[in-house]
Design a protein around this motif. Structure first.
Motif, PDB file in Angstrom:
ATOM      1  N   ASN A   1       8.239   0.063  17.247  1.00 60.05           N
ATOM      2  CA  ASN A   1       7.998  -1.236  16.615  1.00 60.05           C
ATOM      3  C   ASN A   1       6.635  -1.276  15.952  1.00 60.05           C
ATOM      4  O   ASN A   1       6.496  -1.761  14.813  1.00 60.05           O
ATOM      5  CB  ASN A   1       8.122  -2.339  17.652  1.00 60.05           C
ATOM      6  N   ARG A   2       5.637  -0.746  16.626  1.00 56.75           N
ATOM      7  CA  ARG A   2       4.285  -0.756  16.081  1.00 56.75           C
ATOM      8  C   ARG A   2       4.201   0.095  14.809  1.00 56.75           C
ATOM      9  O   ARG A   2       3.579  -0.310  13.813  1.00 56.75           O
ATOM     10  CB  ARG A   2       3.306  -0.259  17.138  1.00 56.75           C
ATOM     11  N   MET A   3       4.838   1.262  14.816  1.00 56.94           N
ATOM     12  CA  MET A   3       4.798   2.148  13.655  1.00 56.94           C
ATOM     13  C   MET A   3       5.576   1.559  12.472  1.00 56.94           C
ATOM     14  O   MET A   3       5.162   1.671  11.320  1.00 56.94           O
ATOM     15  CB  MET A   3       5.362   3.518  14.017  1.00 56.94           C
ATOM     16  N   VAL A   4       6.713   0.938  12.760  1.00 59.17           N
ATOM     17  CA  VAL A   4       7.498   0.308  11.683  1.00 59.17           C
ATOM     18  C   VAL A   4       6.707  -0.830  11.045  1.00 59.17           C
ATOM     19  O   VAL A   4       6.713  -0.993   9.817  1.00 59.17           O
ATOM     20  CB  VAL A   4       8.854  -0.188  12.237  1.00 59.17           C
ATOM     21  N   GLN A   5       6.019  -1.612  11.871  1.00 57.89           N
ATOM     22  CA  GLN A   5       5.200  -2.685  11.324  1.00 57.89           C
ATOM     23  C   GLN A   5       4.101  -2.131  10.426  1.00 57.89           C
ATOM     24  O   GLN A   5       3.772  -2.724   9.384  1.00 57.89           O
ATOM     25  CB  GLN A   5       4.588  -3.514  12.459  1.00 57.89           C
ATOM     26  N   GLU A   6       3.526  -0.991  10.789  1.00 53.69           N
ATOM     27  CA  GLU A   6       2.508  -0.376   9.932  1.00 53.69           C
ATOM     28  C   GLU A   6       3.102   0.046   8.590  1.00 53.69           C
ATOM     29  O   GLU A   6       2.474  -0.160   7.536  1.00 53.69           O
ATOM     30  CB  GLU A   6       1.895   0.840  10.633  1.00 53.69           C
ATOM     31  N   LEU A   7       4.285   0.631   8.608  1.00 52.41           N
ATOM     32  CA  LEU A   7       4.931   1.049   7.363  1.00 52.41           C
ATOM     33  C   LEU A   7       5.250  -0.159   6.487  1.00 52.41           C
ATOM     34  O   LEU A   7       5.153  -0.092   5.252  1.00 52.41           O
ATOM     35  CB  LEU A   7       6.204   1.837   7.673  1.00 52.41           C
ATOM     36  N   ARG A   8       5.622  -1.250   7.118  1.00 55.00           N
ATOM     37  CA  ARG A   8       5.856  -2.483   6.356  1.00 55.00           C
ATOM     38  C   ARG A   8       4.556  -3.009   5.750  1.00 55.00           C
ATOM     39  O   ARG A   8       4.510  -3.381   4.573  1.00 55.00           O
ATOM     40  CB  ARG A   8       6.477  -3.548   7.260  1.00 55.00           C
ATOM     41  N   ARG A   9       3.501  -3.051   6.549  1.00 56.83           N
ATOM     42  CA  ARG A   9       2.222  -3.562   6.048  1.00 56.83           C
ATOM     43  C   ARG A   9       1.677  -2.718   4.890  1.00 56.83           C
ATOM     44  O   ARG A   9       1.040  -3.235   3.977  1.00 56.83           O
ATOM     45  CB  ARG A   9       1.187  -3.605   7.180  1.00 56.83           C
TER      46      ARG A   9
END
Length: 247
Positions: A199-207
């Protein structure tokens, strides 16, 4: 088979550049003979089972996986629309892993003897099957390398890139957007991470404006940057032997 079904039920073999129109007709005839529906999260072939068929994924997503006695599970590869797997089941007495459905699936069950006879009679089909096996082996090697060498962020980026290129090959992408019905738990099992870390890594890719992922849809906003981040090159997919199948 209706026009809509023909569009959905295309084997990845059809993208192989050495196949003639007559080869495609013969493959279609095999796919029409025996089809099976599989419910989500159910096994197509269970670990320890004696395999009987070559399977073609007509629709839906599946995976190879190993599960420990305490419930921990590792996805070994993804099976996407158009894929075929286990082209020589007759040489295996028992499955050493399981093959399961992630979503509802439709698979064609093909007799290995029928497929072998077809490959012996049609050199283009034989070469397409060899190519398919090379892609499967190359993908396994890349996933092993990813677990050993890539960071969590890079592993997830690689998976997004791989799925996009594989679906684009069989005409299942609309521009930068493709289906992506995996959950974050699925991603965790594929990348050797925890769901929280995913979840944390996906949020980074989104940001970073690299992807948009909502529901069952993935949009890659900057393919070049995502590939660079993942150290992804499509060489292990052996796309140099293919022609894209346009929608």
């Amino acid at each position: 088979m209706t026009g809509d079904q023909a569009l959905r039920y295309r084997s990845r073999l059809f993208a192989y550049s050495g196949l003639h129109a007559a080869d495609r007709v013969l493959i279609d005839e095999l796919l029409d003979q025996r089809q099976r529906s599989v419910a989500p999260r159910r096994d197509i072939v269970s670990e320890g089972e004696a395999p009987r068929f070559v399977h073609f994924v007509l629709d839906g997503w599946g995976c190879r996986y190993r599960q420990m006695s305490d419930g921990r599970r590792q996805l070994l590869s993804l099976l996407l629309p158009g894929d075929l797997f286990d082209t020589n089941p007759q040489v295996v007495a028992r499955m050493d892993h399981a093959i399961g459905a992630i979503t509802a699936m439709t698979v064609a069950e093909v007799s290995p003897d029928a497929l072998s006879a077809l490959a012996e009679a049609r050199v283009g089909i034989a070469q397409a099957l060899w190519w398919n096996d090379h892609v499967a082996f190359g993908t396994h090697r890349e996933w092993i390398a990813s677990l050993g060498l890539r960071s969590a962020r890079e592993r997830i980026a690689l998976l997004f890139c791989e799925v996009y290129f594989r679906l684009r090959l069989v005409g299942r992408c609309a521009g930068p957007t493709c289906e992506f019905p995996l959950t974050q738990a699925d991603l965790a099992e594929a990348t050797g991470l925890t769901p929280v870390h995913v979840n944390r890594m996906v949020q980074e890719l989104r940001r970073d404006r690299l992807i948009e992922w909502a529901g069952r849809s993935l949009t890659i906003l900057d393919l070049d940057r995502l590939c660079q981040l993942a150290s992804f090159t499509p060489s292990y997919l052996h796309l140099d032997r293919t022609v894209p199948m346009a929608v």
